[in-house]
Structure formats: C-alpha cells, structure tokens
Design an enzyme around this catalytic site. Structure first.
Site, PDB file in Angstrom:
ATOM      1  N   LYS A 131       0.829  -1.202   0.000  1.00  0.00           N
ATOM      2  CA  LYS A 131       0.000   0.000   0.000  1.00  0.00           C
ATOM      3  C   LYS A 131       0.868   1.258   0.000  1.00  0.00           C
ATOM      4  O   LYS A 131       0.593   2.217  -0.724  1.00  0.00           O
ATOM      5  CB  LYS A 131      -0.944  -0.004   1.206  1.00  0.00           C
ATOM      6  CG  LYS A 131      -2.023   1.046   1.138  1.00  0.00           C
ATOM      7  CD  LYS A 131      -2.955   0.982   2.339  1.00  0.00           C
ATOM      8  CE  LYS A 131      -3.847  -0.222   2.305  1.00  0.00           C
ATOM      9  NZ  LYS A 131      -4.900  -0.177   3.338  1.00  0.00           N
ATOM     10  N   ASP A 190      -9.153   2.746   4.413  1.00  0.00           N
ATOM     11  CA  ASP A 190      -9.688   1.416   4.616  1.00  0.00           C
ATOM     12  C   ASP A 190     -10.387   1.085   3.320  1.00  0.00           C
ATOM     13  O   ASP A 190     -11.083   1.930   2.736  1.00  0.00           O
ATOM     14  CB  ASP A 190     -10.651   1.344   5.799  1.00  0.00           C
ATOM     15  CG  ASP A 190     -10.914  -0.107   6.207  1.00  0.00           C
ATOM     16  OD1 ASP A 190      -9.928  -0.866   6.327  1.00  0.00           O
ATOM     17  OD2 ASP A 190     -12.072  -0.476   6.379  1.00  0.00           O
ATOM     18  N   HIS A 207      -9.869   2.174  -6.996  1.00  0.00           N
ATOM     19  CA  HIS A 207     -10.553   2.822  -5.882  1.00  0.00           C
ATOM     20  C   HIS A 207      -9.574   3.645  -5.058  1.00  0.00           C
ATOM     21  O   HIS A 207      -9.858   4.783  -4.691  1.00  0.00           O
ATOM     22  CB  HIS A 207     -11.248   1.767  -5.017  1.00  0.00           C
ATOM     23  CG  HIS A 207     -10.341   0.686  -4.522  1.00  0.00           C
ATOM     24  ND1 HIS A 207      -9.580  -0.106  -5.356  1.00  0.00           N
ATOM     25  CD2 HIS A 207     -10.055   0.260  -3.264  1.00  0.00           C
ATOM     26  CE1 HIS A 207      -8.884  -0.959  -4.641  1.00  0.00           C
ATOM     27  NE2 HIS A 207      -9.146  -0.753  -3.358  1.00  0.00           N
TER      28      HIS A 207
END
Length: 190
Positions: A12, A66, A173
C-alpha cells in the site's frame, strides 16, 4: 511534504507513493508495531481509527485508508473483512471463487475511504473512491495484490492484475480516493 501513512502494508505504501510521485507528497510508513484494532462499522470509521492511531504514535499529520471488495451476490461481503476473509491471499481468492460458483450476478466494486487528520487526530479531509466491475471465474495476471487477479473493471477486458501500474492506479478505488486527497492537500497547503 511528508505524511505518515497509517498502514503496516508495504504494498500500500509503495502503491500510494507511485500515485503521488508527481504531487510533491511522500507517504512514510507508520512505525513498526502499528496495528490498531479496526472495529469500525464502515470503511470511513476504520480509516479514521488508523489515521488517528498513526498521528498519536508519531505526533504528525497522518493519512490512512480502509478499503475492501464488495460483491453484490454476497450481500457486500467480504467488505470490511476483505483483509481477514480467509487465511492467505490465495485462500481468500479461492473462497470467493467457490462462493460464486454457478452465481449469475458477479457484480462487485472495490471501495476505498481515506482520511487525513492533523497531529492531534482532528479530521482535515475525507475522500472516497470506487472501482466497479465483475468477479471472473479464474485468476488472471500477476501484477498488483489482493483480489486484483479476479476483478475485471468495467470497460476493460483485462483484470487489475493484468494492468500496468499506471493504468491500474488511474482507475482504482485507492487511486481515485488518493487523487482527490492530493488535490485537497495541494490546495490546503497545511
């Protein structure tokens, strides 16, 4: 500008720094041992839990996200539990493919909610991104991570795991949520 990223996931951190490379913002991984309990009932709540925990640990502004995969035929599962849906990542993918055997509706979306807080944990900004598509019958591609090999985004004939980094980051996203956040950060200049 350097901002603490509330995550222990090196993929990430790398992905977000690739997306933000031209913005002048660099994300630094949260300190070793960062692992707050994600007990929120929404992506936004879990994002805030992580960003506030990272700010508290470091005394610096922090950003966290998240995200998860929401599948219509599974009533939105794995959703908030995407990272904890089964043991290994391969087991998570296998579980979804098994649950969707002989299921016609394979519509799904990746959702990402991102929160930026100041050093005291006060909300500065929240963004959200979604990537819509379908779950395919078998894995394809080796790029990316997570559920990318079984997710075919709308308008494409390749999975997220078959895309190069730039193509994926432009439609993902996380990419959408981060681009909105980077615009805010550059305009806000905190």
């Amino acid at each position: 500008m350097r901002i603490i990223l509330g995550t222990g996931n090196p993929h990430k951190v790398m992905e977000m720094n690739e997306i933000s490379a031209a913005s002048g913002v660099e994300f630094i991984s949260a300190p070793y041992g960062f692992n707050p309990e994600e007990n929120g009932s929404t992506f936004e709540e879990n994002s805030l839990i992580k960003s506030r925990a990272a700010a508290k640990m470091t005394g610096m502004p922090a950003l966290a996200d998240d995200s998860g995969l929401c599948i219509e035929a599974l009533n939105g599962a794995p959703g908030l539990y995407s990272a904890r849906y089964a043991g290994s990542q391969q087991k998570k993918i296998n579980k979804i493919l098994d649950e969707l055997k002989n299921v016609q509706n394979r519509r799904a979306k990746f959702v990402c909610c991102m929160s930026l807080v100041d050093k005291d944990g006060n909300i500065i900004n929240i963004t959200k991104g979604e990537c819509h598509g379908v779950i395919i019958d078998e894995q394809k591609g080796t790029n990316g991570f997570g559920y990318d090999p079984i997710f075919l985004p709308d308008g494409f004939n390749i999975t997220l795991a078959e895309m190069d980094k730039n193509s994926k980051n432009a439609i993902s996203h996380r990419g959408m949520a981060l681009m909105g956040m980077l615009k805010f950060i550059n305009d806000y200049k905190f």
